[in-house]
Scaffold this motif. Sequence first.
Motif, mmCIF file in Angstrom:
data_model
loop_
_atom_site.group_PDB
_atom_site.id
_atom_site.type_symbol
_atom_site.label_atom_id
_atom_site.label_comp_id
_atom_site.label_asym_id
_atom_site.label_seq_id
_atom_site.Cartn_x
_atom_site.Cartn_y
_atom_site.Cartn_z
ATOM 1 N N ARG A 192 2.443 1.707 -3.452
ATOM 2 C CA ARG A 192 1.668 2.074 -4.276
ATOM 3 C C ARG A 192 1.400 3.468 -3.641
ATOM 4 N N LEU A 193 1.286 4.213 -2.548
ATOM 5 C CA LEU A 193 1.331 5.602 -3.058
ATOM 6 C C LEU A 193 2.604 6.408 -2.460
ATOM 7 N N GLU A 246 -2.643 11.956 6.119
ATOM 8 C CA GLU A 246 -3.955 11.245 7.465
ATOM 9 C C GLU A 246 -3.476 10.076 7.428
ATOM 10 N N VAL A 247 -4.043 9.012 5.977
ATOM 11 C CA VAL A 247 -3.568 8.026 6.188
ATOM 12 C C VAL A 247 -1.894 7.248 6.062
ATOM 13 N N ILE A 266 0.654 -1.295 0.041
ATOM 14 C CA ILE A 266 0.234 0.376 0.059
ATOM 15 C C ILE A 266 0.997 1.343 0.061
ATOM 16 N N PHE A 300 -3.684 7.112 -9.366
ATOM 17 C CA PHE A 300 -4.503 8.288 -9.180
ATOM 18 C C PHE A 300 -4.691 7.502 -7.805
ATOM 19 N N TYR A 301 -5.153 7.733 -6.379
ATOM 20 C CA TYR A 301 -5.831 7.759 -5.030
ATOM 21 C C TYR A 301 -6.620 8.515 -4.754
ATOM 22 N N THR A 302 -7.958 8.485 -4.884
ATOM 23 C CA THR A 302 -8.276 9.653 -3.881
ATOM 24 C C THR A 302 -8.481 8.861 -2.237
ATOM 25 N N THR A 303 -7.771 9.400 -1.267
ATOM 26 C CA THR A 303 -7.105 8.937 0.260
ATOM 27 C C THR A 303 -8.736 10.141 0.578
ATOM 28 N N GLU A 304 -8.963 9.643 1.606
ATOM 29 C CA GLU A 304 -9.505 9.794 2.737
ATOM 30 C C GLU A 304 -8.930 9.935 4.547
ATOM 31 N N PRO A 305 -9.395 10.765 4.875
ATOM 32 C CA PRO A 305 -9.782 11.972 4.455
ATOM 33 C C PRO A 305 -9.040 12.527 3.849
#
Lengths: 305, 76
Positions: free
Chosen positions: A54-55, A229-230, A51, A220-225
């Motif tokens: 990939r980030l 923070e991730v 993870i 492209f990743y949507t990251t929440e929040p």
Amino acid sequence: MALKDIKSKIQSVNRTHQVTKAMEAVSAVKMRKSQARAFSGRPYARSALSILERLAPSLASVKHPLTEKRTEKHSAFIVVTSDKGLAGVLNAAVLKETSRRLEALTIPKDAVDIFAFGKKAAEYFERRGYTLKDRFENISDDVSIEDMERTAQTIVNGFTVGMYDRVDIVYTNFKSTFEQQPVWRRVLPLSSGALHDIVVGIVPEKGMFARPGNGESPSFYTTEPSSEEVLDVLLPRLTSVILYHALLESKASEHSARMVAMKNASDKSRDLSKSLLRTFNKVRQAAITSEVSEIVGGIEAMASK
Amino acid sequence: MHVTIARVHENLFNGEAESVSVPTTGGEITILKNHEPLAATLKPGTLTVRSGGETQSFTVEYGVLEVSGSTVTVLL
């Protein structure tokens, strides 16, 4: 050699054989358990690392205290060995690798803090005048994750407040029962290159976990929040995962190495006992033959009178 | 869609599933096939995996979710 000496030697060799054989059996059981644990820990470590990998494009852009590179003035080294010996070259290999890495660092001895897991590492570095920041001995085979998190916390905090500028770890990677390899990894600052090495190192060569990680990497990743923070959740966790994983692998390696070493020892003692028994029989036969010939000689001398 | 749910010392779920409901910090979401790539942090709650009429639940305290392509990974 006198008969009696050989006999006592055979007995002592046989006693050694019994001991090594018992140790072999015990190590075999422990090995199976710790291997299962090491394997069960792998999917998590692999997923967490991939993870992050990939980030990683955002890792370069996101400023996180744990990825920050600084001039290296103070360093921490985590060394994982076993408490007891009789495990072949296992510990020696780890200690040699550590010394090599320590020499390669251009940091003076007194600016290096050692975190020693296992008695052998603690003794080795104490004797050589390094600062032992923390030592852990008698770590049971079921390494507790709480203990790990505490140590990881110390290290992460130390890095965040600038007490350490880099953190390294040396441990034994379990490849198979007959092959263990000392490995060195940089833990902090985290970088995508170092992470990639760890991900690759974690996937075993064969067996049920030997599948390559999925190569598809979304651009492209949507990251929440938010990415920060991730990463805030993931990065400190990752340090303890690396640590936990290193300990599990080292345990599995230790028991495998000991089992193999003890197997060699008991094979050798069986051979030795066999060859000693042969010598014993020869010496005994020689004594009987000479006695018989003396008696026969005596009888003949008397008969010719 | 392949789902992996793992704790540090054990693998809780590893297999195919139709949907996964996860409590993220932004609110509870359900992930179906072909979800867009997503990385999110989790908050305490219950995670539910549905596969072929069967449901399995796991307690979540804290963790990370990742969706990429056809794989969903939850690290607790």
